[in-house]
Design an enzyme around this catalytic site. Sequence first.
Site, mmCIF file in Angstrom:
data_model
loop_
_atom_site.group_PDB
_atom_site.id
_atom_site.type_symbol
_atom_site.label_atom_id
_atom_site.label_comp_id
_atom_site.label_asym_id
_atom_site.label_seq_id
_atom_site.Cartn_x
_atom_site.Cartn_y
_atom_site.Cartn_z
ATOM 1 N N SER A 1 -1.531 -5.028 -9.598
ATOM 2 C CA SER A 1 -2.776 -5.348 -10.314
ATOM 3 C C SER A 1 -3.751 -4.169 -10.265
ATOM 4 C CB SER A 1 -3.423 -6.621 -9.755
ATOM 5 O OG SER A 1 -4.032 -6.399 -8.508
ATOM 6 N N ASN A 2 -3.764 -3.425 -9.177
ATOM 7 C CA ASN A 2 -4.637 -2.240 -9.125
ATOM 8 C C ASN A 2 -4.146 -1.154 -10.079
ATOM 9 O OD1 ASN A 2 -6.943 -2.295 -7.027
ATOM 10 N ND2 ASN A 2 -5.239 -3.364 -6.040
ATOM 11 N N MET B 1 3.269 0.354 0.234
ATOM 12 C CA MET B 1 3.315 -0.152 1.608
ATOM 13 C C MET B 1 4.225 0.690 2.506
ATOM 14 S SD MET B 1 1.067 -2.358 1.127
ATOM 15 C CE MET B 1 0.854 -3.787 2.172
ATOM 16 N N ARG B 2 4.012 2.004 2.482
ATOM 17 C CA ARG B 2 4.790 2.881 3.354
ATOM 18 C C ARG B 2 3.885 3.942 3.955
ATOM 19 N NH1 ARG B 2 9.925 1.942 2.092
ATOM 20 N NH2 ARG B 2 10.579 3.572 3.520
ATOM 21 N N ILE C 1 3.201 7.768 5.004
ATOM 22 C CA ILE C 1 3.577 8.997 4.317
ATOM 23 C C ILE C 1 3.799 10.101 5.341
ATOM 24 C CG2 ILE C 1 2.412 10.761 2.924
ATOM 25 C CD1 ILE C 1 1.706 8.498 1.047
ATOM 26 N N ASN D 1 -6.197 6.033 -0.894
ATOM 27 C CA ASN D 1 -5.613 4.697 -0.762
ATOM 28 C C ASN D 1 -6.724 3.659 -0.862
ATOM 29 O OD1 ASN D 1 -3.602 2.701 -0.080
ATOM 30 N ND2 ASN D 1 -4.478 2.622 1.977
ATOM 31 N N HIS E 1 -7.656 -0.267 0.536
ATOM 32 C CA HIS E 1 -7.226 -1.203 1.573
ATOM 33 C C HIS E 1 -8.147 -2.422 1.542
ATOM 34 C CE1 HIS E 1 -5.311 -2.446 5.289
ATOM 35 N NE2 HIS E 1 -6.512 -2.806 5.711
HETATM 36 C C1 GAR Z 1 -4.140 -4.532 -2.648
HETATM 37 O O1 GAR Z 1 -4.979 -5.580 -2.215
HETATM 38 C C2 GAR Z 1 -4.281 -3.326 -1.746
HETATM 39 O O2 GAR Z 1 -5.573 -3.172 -1.250
HETATM 40 C C3 GAR Z 1 -3.312 -3.656 -0.657
HETATM 41 O O3 GAR Z 1 -2.203 -4.208 -1.319
HETATM 42 C C4 GAR Z 1 -2.674 -4.917 -2.466
HETATM 43 C C5 GAR Z 1 -1.815 -4.547 -3.659
HETATM 44 O O4 GAR Z 1 -2.096 -5.386 -4.745
HETATM 45 N N1 GAR Z 1 -2.958 -2.496 0.091
HETATM 46 C C6 GAR Z 1 -2.754 -2.504 1.405
HETATM 47 O O5 GAR Z 1 -2.793 -3.500 2.083
HETATM 48 C C7 GAR Z 1 -2.454 -1.133 2.011
HETATM 49 N N2 GAR Z 1 -2.423 -1.181 3.455
HETATM 50 P P1 GAR Z 1 -1.625 -4.967 -6.208
HETATM 51 O O6 GAR Z 1 -0.130 -4.642 -6.120
HETATM 52 O O7 GAR Z 1 -1.883 -6.158 -7.045
HETATM 53 O O8 GAR Z 1 -2.422 -3.775 -6.639
#
Ligand code: GAR
Length: 203
Positions: free
Chosen positions: A13-14, A91-92, A94, A108, A110
């Site tokens: 979604s981001n 989710m990895r 780097i 990033n 978070h």
């Molecule tokens: C987001 O909420 C992002 O902040 C989080 O994963 C989600 C991805 O959503 N990231 C983390 O937790 C990183 N440690 P999306 O796939 O809908 O963009």
Amino acid sequence: LNRIAVFASGQGSNFAALAEAQKAGKLGSGSIELLVSDKPESGAAQRAVEAGIPTLLLRPKDFASRELYEAEIVAELQRRDIGLIVLAGYMRLITPVLLTPYAERIINIHPSLLPAFAGIDAIGQALNYGVKLTGVTVHYVDGGMDTGPVIAQRTVAVEDNDTAETLAERIHQVEHGLYADVVAAFADGRIELVGRKTIIREK
Ligand code: GAR
């Protein structure tokens, strides 16, 4: 800095919000040139194909090491002259193979107010802890887990009747707006890092 690769593992979604922002002229000089995913079946990868954005879809387990996996990514980024890496639910951790050539050019997002609730399931961690305020952090990426310098933060209030789903929905809304603003500022060279502190210059 204007040629961007977005890295995503999840629903995307981001990534979709950034692509929309670009279409709407709200990503400054930023141009999304590539979507990189470690999960070829992810929603993010699917959305990129639908949007006509080139993809690099590699399974880390097809490589002998994390370093060889990342070396393949770096080669593609250099072929495409990518200047900025935007992690969006990637989710990895780097390694230096990617960090060294892109020092201070990887950011990033978070879903918490770092340094609270780093790592996985930040929204569940916040709910379990019982905090009344949580939020969103955009930060530089270093070798640690959500430890790089903070670029921007927004608060999101936790309501008494929130579930992981309702809170995640409000956090995602905030993420989408904030990330587009920060990526635009980055692409336009308006972010300055001094030690651990960042300054965003207004347009
Ligand atoms: C987001 O909420 C992002 O902040 C989080 O994963 C989600 C991805 O959503 N990231 C983390 O937790 C990183 N440690 P999306 O796939 O809908 O963009």
